[in-house]
Design a protein around this motif. Structure first.
Motif, short mmCIF file in Angstrom:
data_model
loop_
_atom_site.label_atom_id
_atom_site.label_comp_id
_atom_site.label_asym_id
_atom_site.label_seq_id
_atom_site.Cartn_x
_atom_site.Cartn_y
_atom_site.Cartn_z
N ALA A 170 8.60 -4.97 -7.44
CA ALA A 170 7.41 -4.34 -7.09
C ALA A 170 6.50 -5.45 -6.39
O ALA A 170 6.17 -6.14 -6.92
CB ALA A 170 6.77 -3.73 -8.14
N LEU A 171 6.05 -4.93 -5.08
CA LEU A 171 5.02 -5.74 -4.15
C LEU A 171 3.92 -5.56 -4.80
O LEU A 171 3.20 -4.62 -4.33
CB LEU A 171 5.48 -5.41 -2.76
N ALA A 172 3.20 -6.34 -5.50
CA ALA A 172 1.97 -6.51 -6.19
C ALA A 172 0.99 -7.12 -5.40
O ALA A 172 0.43 -7.86 -5.71
CB ALA A 172 2.22 -7.15 -7.60
N VAL A 173 0.74 -6.23 -4.17
CA VAL A 173 0.02 -6.63 -3.36
C VAL A 173 -1.75 -6.17 -3.56
O VAL A 173 -1.63 -5.01 -4.03
CB VAL A 173 -0.03 -6.62 -1.88
N ALA A 177 -4.82 -4.41 0.95
CA ALA A 177 -3.72 -5.09 1.70
C ALA A 177 -3.23 -4.08 2.77
O ALA A 177 -2.91 -2.78 2.74
CB ALA A 177 -2.59 -5.75 1.08
N SER A 178 -3.08 -4.38 4.05
CA SER A 178 -2.58 -3.54 5.08
C SER A 178 -0.95 -3.68 5.15
O SER A 178 -0.43 -4.44 4.22
CB SER A 178 -3.14 -4.28 6.55
N GLU A 179 -0.53 -2.91 5.88
CA GLU A 179 1.03 -2.86 6.05
C GLU A 179 1.46 -4.14 6.58
O GLU A 179 2.58 -4.67 6.03
CB GLU A 179 1.56 -1.74 6.95
N GLU A 180 0.70 -4.95 7.33
CA GLU A 180 1.18 -6.13 7.70
C GLU A 180 1.15 -7.20 6.58
O GLU A 180 1.85 -7.91 6.76
CB GLU A 180 0.12 -6.62 8.85
N GLY A 181 0.21 -6.88 5.71
CA GLY A 181 0.31 -7.89 4.53
C GLY A 181 1.56 -7.75 3.64
O GLY A 181 1.64 -8.72 2.78
N PHE A 207 -1.49 3.82 -4.11
CA PHE A 207 -3.01 3.90 -4.60
C PHE A 207 -3.50 5.14 -4.46
O PHE A 207 -4.40 5.64 -5.36
CB PHE A 207 -3.86 2.74 -4.35
N GLN A 208 -3.30 5.69 -3.21
CA GLN A 208 -3.88 6.97 -3.04
C GLN A 208 -3.01 7.82 -2.15
O GLN A 208 -2.41 7.36 -1.12
CB GLN A 208 -5.35 6.68 -2.43
N VAL A 209 -2.92 9.14 -2.26
CA VAL A 209 -2.19 10.04 -1.36
C VAL A 209 -3.01 11.25 -1.02
O VAL A 209 -3.59 11.91 -1.96
CB VAL A 209 -1.05 10.59 -2.35
N GLY A 210 -3.18 11.31 0.21
CA GLY A 210 -4.04 12.42 0.67
C GLY A 210 -5.46 11.90 0.77
O GLY A 210 -5.68 10.52 0.88
N ILE A 224 -11.25 2.14 -0.17
CA ILE A 224 -10.05 1.44 0.45
C ILE A 224 -9.80 1.81 1.89
O ILE A 224 -10.17 2.84 2.24
CB ILE A 224 -8.88 2.24 -0.28
N PRO A 225 -9.64 0.80 2.79
CA PRO A 225 -9.64 1.00 4.22
C PRO A 225 -8.28 1.85 4.38
O PRO A 225 -7.19 2.00 3.79
CB PRO A 225 -9.47 -0.38 4.72
N ASP A 226 -8.65 2.66 5.58
CA ASP A 226 -7.52 3.44 6.02
C ASP A 226 -6.40 3.01 6.26
O ASP A 226 -5.10 3.53 6.37
CB ASP A 226 -8.14 4.27 7.34
N ASP A 227 -6.17 1.71 6.69
CA ASP A 227 -4.97 0.96 7.01
C ASP A 227 -4.27 0.35 6.12
O ASP A 227 -3.20 -0.40 6.11
CB ASP A 227 -5.30 0.07 8.42
#
Length: 275
Positions: A170-173, A177-181, A207-210, A224-227
């Motif tokens: 599980a990537l515990a970022v 964190a952005s997708e790039e992260g 963390f959030q859906v929708g 939480i940022p959109d990206d």
């Protein structure tokens, strides 16, 4: 070669026992693969909650997300997990980590030493070793090969352990964190695991859906940022497209969400499960 998608929900609260078992049955009926229970003093005791969920369902896997190794006796824990695997008919997954940010407070409340980061990582390794030994020896366990082991982490030391020992990572970022992260931890794991990397299932918790913010966030919490990779928006097909692309680019095929979003995310689960 890409792994098939599967999905889990993370839940640890219920007003009563009937509501908890209803949560498990709902997850199963919606097509989720696993019900994952956190390990905190503010949520249901994970092993007890998992046992209740397993006895109320027939195909749903149950797992921990994740057990805090610092305040667990590895050998006793392994014995209890083998019993849980027996009671669930072999539907157990074991998630283990070195402790979330607030775990030190829980350890103090339990009267357990917390240790340094290095000591806690060594405790994670010890838990994994004891679990594998307990299952190999038979007894209560259903599967001699043992349950899938999930290790949560994103730093180099936990990823090094995961590269050696984990079936699932599980990537515990951070939630921001952005997708790039995600690329850095995935690349590190790939380098450390070598040929074993293709056998490891990569997981990300959303963390959030929708568009509805997570209800447990205190008022005034930073947005939480959109990206952020942990936020998924759009129609079910758009969300599915994002997850397909991430699997192609990063190998992430096991996606988990908080139980609050179980119904919102269910159409995506239907679109992608087994693909």
């Amino acid at each position: 070669m890409s792994k098939d998608f599967r999905f889990g929900i993370v839940a640890g609260f219920a007003p009563d026992a009937a509501a908890w078992t209803a949560t498990a049955r709902r997850a199963e009926n919606l097509g989720y693969s696993t019900l994952l229970v956190p390990d905190t003093l503010g949520t249901l005791p994970p092993l007890l909650a998992m046992t209740a969920a397993a006895t109320a369902t027939t195909t749903l896997r149950v797992g921990t997300f994740v057990l805090a190794a610092p305040y667990r006796n590895p050998r006793l824990l392994a014995y209890e997990l083998a019993g849980l695997d027996f009671l669930s008919g072999g539907r157990l997954e074991v998630g283990v980590g070195a402790g979330r940010p607030a775990a030190e407070q829980d350890a103090r409340a339990l009267g357990m030493p917390y240790g340094t980061a290095g000591e806690r990582i060594a405790q994670v390794r010890s838990v994994i070793g004891e679990v594998r030994t307990a299952f190999a020896e038979g007894g209560l366990s259903v599967r001699r090969q043992g349950p899938p082991i999930l290790v949560a982490g994103s730093g180099p030391r936990m990823l090094a352990l995961a590269a050696e020992e984990a079936d699932i990572v599980a990537l515990a970022v951070p939630a921001v964190a952005s997708e790039e992260g995600l690329r850095g931890p995935v690349g590190t794991l790939r380098d450390l695991a070598g040929a074993r990397f293709d056998d490891i299932e990569l997981s990300l918790n959303l963390f959030q859906v929708g568009d509805v913010p997570a209800p447990w966030l205190p008022e005034g919490s930073p947005t939480i940022p959109d990206d952020a990779a942990a936020v998924l928006r759009g129609s079910p097909r758009e969300m599915a497209g994002t997850l397909l692309r991430r699997r192609d680019e990063l190998g992430i095929s096991y996606v988990t969400v908080n139980g609050f979003y179980a119904d919102t995310f269910a159409p995506v689960v239907e679109l992608l499960t087994g693909r």
